[in-house]
Design an enzyme around this catalytic site. Structure first.
Site, PDB file in Angstrom:
ATOM      1  CG  HIS A   1      -1.841   1.167   1.254  1.00  0.00           C
ATOM      2  ND1 HIS A   1      -2.968   1.244   0.465  1.00  0.00           N
ATOM      3  CD2 HIS A   1      -1.756   2.349   1.912  1.00  0.00           C
ATOM      4  CE1 HIS A   1      -3.554   2.409   0.657  1.00  0.00           C
ATOM      5  NE2 HIS A   1      -2.837   3.093   1.528  1.00  0.00           N
TER       6      HIS A   1
ATOM      7  CD  GLU B   1       4.405   1.599  -4.148  1.00  0.00           C
ATOM      8  OE1 GLU B   1       4.073   0.707  -4.939  1.00  0.00           O
ATOM      9  OE2 GLU B   1       3.843   2.702  -4.116  1.00  0.00           O
TER      10      GLU B   1
END
Ligand code: GRF
Length: 216
Positions: free
Chosen positions: A109, A180
């Site tokens: 996320h 990420e």
């Protein structure tokens, strides 16, 4: 460890996983399936180029959501992964899949959970909300998936500073590059090497030293 990666879009996180396996950042891991709900997802090209089996099913091909969900579970069962990785997957994972693969699904996320997460917080919207609120720091989170939205136990997080001149797009790009694409491969490697367990609803990582994230 056999992993199935679920995607919906560009697939840069998928690419980070493929690269991690190829360069040894992720050990003992094989991608057995890439599943997309979006026929236009560039992630499918990346998977094909890497020689990974792909399945693409749009919910629009099915008379109703239950049929789509049932087939999704069948496809995943057949691939028999040890871990399912949601890498930019916009499909709401049905309860049956979460139950069957309990404790074996992870998601990335693009914010520091519990900030800027939950229903409606996906894609660029997350970064728009961060900028609207004037937050000075955001980042990314890899977490286990439970039946809620972004509520499962947190595995890894990495902060990224917000700049005054950021747009949702520039912030998204920097969070991908700096957070990420680093914490997702790292989390998979930790799981593949048996270092991650859930105790009392929280993740415990063997020999965990938070400073490794600073070095990423
Ligand atoms: C990423 O920002 C991820 O955190 C979010 O969706 C985006 C997917 O990007 N869940 P990509 O398809 O991996 O390039």
């Amino acid at each position: 460890m056999k992993i199935a990666v679920m995607v919906s879009g560009g697939g840069t996180n998928l690419q980070a996983i493929i690269d991690g396996i190829n360069n040894g950042t992720i050990t003992g891991t094989e991608i057995v399936l890439v599943y997309s709900n979006n026929p236009g997802a560039y992630a499918l090209e990346r998977a094909k180029r890497a020689g990974i089996p792909c399945v693409c099913r749009s919910p629009k091909e099915f008379p109703n959501r239950d049929d789509f969900n049932r087939e999704l579970l069948e496809i995943l069962k057949k691939a028999d992964p040890d871990l399912i990785v949601l890498a930019g997957c916009l499909v709401v994972i049905p309860k049956e899949v979460v139950e069957f693969f309990s404790g074996r699904i992870i998601n990335i996320h693009p914010s520091l959970i519990p900030s800027f997460c939950g229903t409606g917080y996906y894609g660029l919207k997350v970064h728009e909300k961060v900028l609207e609120r004037g937050a000075r720091v955001s980042g990314a989170t890899v977490h286990f998936v439970d039946e809620g939205t972004d509520t499962g136990p947190i595995i890894l997080q990495k902060p990224v500073m917000v700049r005054d001149d950021d747009t949702p797009e520039t912030l998204q790009k920097r969070i991908m590059e700096q957070a990420e694409w680093k914490i997702m491969p790292m989390a998979i490697n930790l799981i593949a090497n048996g270092k991650v367990r859930i105790e009392n609803g929280k993740v415990v990582i063997d020999d965990y030293d938070g400073s490794v994230l600073g070095a990423l």
